[in-house]
Write a protein that holds these residues in place. Structure first.
Motif, PDB file in Angstrom:
ATOM      1  N   TRP A  51       0.389  -0.719   0.044  1.00  0.00           N
ATOM      2  CA  TRP A  51      -0.071   0.129  -0.117  1.00  0.00           C
ATOM      3  C   TRP A  51       0.678   1.168   0.202  1.00  0.00           C
ATOM      4  CZ3 TRP A  51      -0.577   4.234   3.188  1.00  0.00           C
ATOM      5  CH2 TRP A  51       0.378   3.868   4.489  1.00  0.00           C
ATOM      6  N   SER A  74       3.381   2.003  -3.246  1.00  0.00           N
ATOM      7  CA  SER A  74       2.350   3.002  -4.713  1.00  0.00           C
ATOM      8  C   SER A  74       1.212   4.535  -4.107  1.00  0.00           C
ATOM      9  CB  SER A  74       1.668   1.989  -4.810  1.00  0.00           C
ATOM     10  OG  SER A  74       0.388   1.766  -3.901  1.00  0.00           O
ATOM     11  N   ALA A  75       2.030   4.728  -2.342  1.00  0.00           N
ATOM     12  CA  ALA A  75       1.315   5.522  -2.302  1.00  0.00           C
ATOM     13  C   ALA A  75       2.121   7.097  -1.837  1.00  0.00           C
ATOM     14  CB  ALA A  75       0.643   5.182  -0.496  1.00  0.00           C
ATOM     15  N   GLY A 117      -4.942  13.344  -5.151  1.00  0.00           N
ATOM     16  CA  GLY A 117      -4.788  12.050  -5.091  1.00  0.00           C
ATOM     17  C   GLY A 117      -3.898  11.666  -4.112  1.00  0.00           C
ATOM     18  N   ASP A 175      -2.511  10.451  -1.289  1.00  0.00           N
ATOM     19  CA  ASP A 175      -3.486   8.874  -0.276  1.00  0.00           C
ATOM     20  C   ASP A 175      -2.835   9.450   1.368  1.00  0.00           C
ATOM     21  OD1 ASP A 175      -3.229   6.721  -2.261  1.00  0.00           O
ATOM     22  OD2 ASP A 175      -1.032   7.744  -2.468  1.00  0.00           O
ATOM     23  N   THR A 211       8.782   5.804  -2.074  1.00  0.00           N
ATOM     24  CA  THR A 211       7.415   6.687  -2.001  1.00  0.00           C
ATOM     25  C   THR A 211       8.091   8.278  -1.833  1.00  0.00           C
ATOM     26  OG1 THR A 211       6.571   4.940  -0.375  1.00  0.00           O
ATOM     27  CG2 THR A 211       5.284   7.031  -0.133  1.00  0.00           C
ATOM     28  N   GLU A 262      -1.539   9.598 -10.138  1.00  0.00           N
ATOM     29  CA  GLU A 262      -2.069   8.843 -11.096  1.00  0.00           C
ATOM     30  C   GLU A 262      -1.365   7.780 -11.834  1.00  0.00           C
ATOM     31  OE1 GLU A 262      -5.468   7.577 -12.151  1.00  0.00           O
ATOM     32  OE2 GLU A 262      -5.416   7.824 -10.445  1.00  0.00           O
ATOM     33  N   ARG A 289       1.376   6.589 -11.067  1.00  0.00           N
ATOM     34  CA  ARG A 289       2.044   6.063  -9.599  1.00  0.00           C
ATOM     35  C   ARG A 289       0.884   5.069 -10.012  1.00  0.00           C
ATOM     36  NH1 ARG A 289       5.878   4.880  -5.458  1.00  0.00           N
ATOM     37  NH2 ARG A 289       7.378   6.396  -7.115  1.00  0.00           N
ATOM     38  N   HIS A 290      -0.262   5.732  -9.537  1.00  0.00           N
ATOM     39  CA  HIS A 290      -1.311   4.248  -8.763  1.00  0.00           C
ATOM     40  C   HIS A 290      -1.430   3.605  -9.717  1.00  0.00           C
ATOM     41  CE1 HIS A 290      -3.018   8.192  -6.010  1.00  0.00           C
ATOM     42  NE2 HIS A 290      -1.319   7.174  -5.047  1.00  0.00           N
ATOM     43  N   THR A 291      -1.841   3.574 -11.217  1.00  0.00           N
ATOM     44  CA  THR A 291      -2.226   2.824 -12.008  1.00  0.00           C
ATOM     45  C   THR A 291      -1.172   1.940 -12.666  1.00  0.00           C
ATOM     46  OG1 THR A 291      -1.879   4.322 -13.895  1.00  0.00           O
ATOM     47  CG2 THR A 291      -3.992   4.512 -12.619  1.00  0.00           C
ATOM     48  N   SER A 342       6.340   1.769  -8.896  1.00  0.00           N
ATOM     49  CA  SER A 342       6.387   1.175  -7.254  1.00  0.00           C
ATOM     50  C   SER A 342       6.979  -1.019  -7.830  1.00  0.00           C
ATOM     51  CB  SER A 342       4.374   0.485  -6.988  1.00  0.00           C
ATOM     52  OG  SER A 342       3.686   1.648  -6.649  1.00  0.00           O
TER      53      SER A 342
END
Length: 591
Positions: free
Chosen positions: A18, A21-22, A57, A59, A387, A495, A497-499, A504
């Motif tokens: 978690w 990717s945050a 966006g 976290d 991170t 975004e 990084r999240h997708t 990550s």
């Protein structure tokens, strides 16, 4: 509570995916948003901006200290760990903030400052009341030092050693009432806690558990690698031109630091439902040490803040002697951290925070190319392995401030240095002000620029520190709805990084290590690769890649992110301060 357990006991760590990717957003509360017109940011001001953060966006939100404090060091001098200072609000406000973040899918990380307290904390008030008080040993008290038998060394009544404070002056303060000195690595109003005393550790762990029980999701631990000290307290070396010795070899990464952090994990974090986040701010930490601190099998902290890259533009690590940054040095340092933590452990990524100058002024171009360089810096940082942290206003491309006189400053570090440099070191006021300008901490502490109104929409009153005059054109209101703004670009980077899993979890390969203008690296997984290119100059750059290092046809790769308008330009040509992120499959060409 048991605090005397084996130091090397292994504790299973929770899943780390978690936070890999945050993205974390740091708020310096007194400068973020003021809700009541007193000129100081507060919790209700933060609550009013939660949708702004959610839209960005991020976290996790990390709050710099909001605890009860005399504010000698803007809240890093804590007099009550279990309450909110009235200038920021109440515990009920903090509960509403926590709930608001959780409702939006974000987490709250609090600042943990336990190397020292305020001298107004009840623990220290008791400790200094008499030499036989039960809390005397909660802090570092020592009698005056006598002269050596051969007549050398300090004279009678001198401080216990020659250490200097990080905020100028000696690191020892004499207490007239009891006739002894107490240690303060920072301000004289920030006495250091004695972590050798198990009662101190138990009290700290109890406090930490209290906050986690209230819904806090973790801690950023201020100078946490200072808590274990060499109990002999020997003199430190004195550099040329300095008045005091460097005690850091005897309090940075001391002999029991891993034991203390593993004990903290057992007493506070082990067995708690997660996920939680622990971040250790560790000045002077090396890559090899960081591997130990962040190896999940050792159960100490999740990641560290290291300072190597933010010392590269200083002579001998002295921030008051700034020098031009060499891009090759930056790549060497950041690349070393990428390689060193590749197999075990985890790293924090940042350009700026409340202790550092503004990123676009320091690493980019805050003039003609401010927006382009701010975007390029975002892409370069966030696409490393680790991170990323966004410091408030960074997502708007906020710049350094111009302070005209010493009276414009508010930071104790600056004020103390100015006094010592002009009074004891023979420097003129003009010389000191010039040295202070590039890297002082107040650069990052001017209020967030929300709009072009008076005081940038930060407050209806008189701000505690001046607003940057460029708020009339650098502000959130002008950027949030603008698809080409710095703010919107940060949304795209976050975004990605999240997708994109390889951001990550992918491998990292630094390219062009000797190029003084282009920062280039590859992130890779078995089926995908990203090539990240950043031009750290105001001139066009042609990128030549060695096919042996990059076995891909990047010239025809897909452009997935850039800070210039899309056009049919050569993929490996970079305009001033341009960022290009290219995606290609991992198939190797025939040779």
């Amino acid at each position: 509570m048991t605090v005397e357990q084996p130091a090397e006991e292994s504790v299973a760590a929770p899943a780390r995916d978690w936070f890999q990717s945050a993205v974390v957003y740091q708020i310096y509360p007194r400068s973020f948003a003021d809700s009541n017109g007193d000129g100081i940011g507060d919790l209700r001001g933060i609550i009013s901006r939660l949708d702004y953060l959610h839209r960005l966006g991020v976290d996790v939100v990390w709050l710099s200290p909001i605890y009860t404090s005399p504010q000698d060091d803007n809240g890093y001098d804590i007099s009550d760990y279990r309450n909110v200072d009235p200038i920021f609000g109440t515990l009920e406000d903090l509960r509403e903030l926590t709930d608001g973040l959780h409702a939006r899918g974000m987490k709250l990380v609090m600042d943990l400052v336990v190397n020292h307290t305020s001298d107004e904390h009840p623990w220290f008030v008791e400790s200094r009341s008499s030499t036989d008080n039960p809390k005397r040993d909660w802090y570092w008290w020592r009698p005056p030092r006598e002269a050596a038998a051969d007549g050398t060394g300090a004279g009678p009544g001198a401080a216990p050693n020659n250490w200097g404070s990080a905020f100028s002056g000696p690191a020892w303060e004499f207490d007239q009432a009891t006739g002894e000195y107490y240690l303060h690595i920072f301000s004289r109003k920030q006495p250091d806690l004695n972590w050798e005393n198990p009662q101190v550790r138990a009290a700290v762990y109890e406090m930490m558990n209290w906050w986690l029980d209230r819904g806090v999701d973790g801690f950023r631990m201020d100078v946490i690698n200072f808590i274990s000290k060499n109990t002999a307290l020997p003199d430190g070396p004195i550099a040329a031109g300095m008045l005091h010795g460097d005690g850091s070899p005897f309090y940075i990464g001391g002999p029991r630091i891993h034991e203390f952090l593993q004990e903290m994990h057992r007493e506070v974090f082990a067995g708690r439902p997660g996920p939680l986040l622990t971040v250790g701010e560790m000045p002077g930490v090396t890559v090899d040490e960081a591997v130990l601190f962040t190896d999940p099998e050792r159960a100490e902290v999740d990641m560290v803040f290291q300072f190597e890259h933010v010392a590269l533009d200083q002579e001998d690590g002295n921030k008051w002697r700034p020098k031009k940054l060499k891009l090759t040095d930056l790549k060497k340092t950041l690349g070393h951290w990428q390689t060193g933590l590749a197999e075990r452990g985890w790293n924090s990524l940042y350009w700026g925070n409340h202790d550092q100058a503004r990123a676009v002024s320091r690493f980019g171009d805050d003039g003609q190319y401010r927006e382009l360089s701010a975007k390029m810096l975002a892409g370069i940082l966030h696409l490393h392995r680790g991170t990323p942290y966004v410091y408030q206003g960074e997502e708007l491309g906020m710049t350094n401030m111009t302070f005209g006189t010493i009276s414009d400053y508010r930071d104790i570090e600056v004020l103390n240095h100015h006094r010592e440099a002009t009074t004891h070191l023979g420097h003129t006021d003009a010389e000191v002000l010039a040295a202070l300008a590039p890297l002082n901490r107040d650069n990052a502490r001017t209020p967030v620029q929300w709009d072009a109104s008076r005081h940038a929409g930060f407050t209806t009153g008189s701000p505690w520190i001046a607003v940057n005059p460029n708020a009339n054109h650098i502000n959130a209101a002008a950027q949030v709805e603008d698809p080409d703004s710095v703010y919107s670009f940060y949304r795209k980077v976050i975004e990605l990084r999240h997708t994109e899993p390889l951001v990550s979890h992918g491998d990292f390969t630094m390219l062009l290590p000797r190029d003084e203008h282009v920062y280039a690296f590859v992130r890779s997984l078995p089926d995908t690769r990203l090539l990240v290119l950043g031009n750290f100059s105001g001139q066009d750059q042609e990128v030549t890649l060695d096919d042996a290092d990059v076995p891909l046809a990047w010239g025809s790769a897909e452009l997935v992110l850039g800070n210039y308008p899309a056009e049919a330009a050569p993929r490996l040509h970079l305009r001033p301060w341009e960022l290009k992120v290219l995606r290609a499959g991992a198939a190797r060409p025939d040779r």
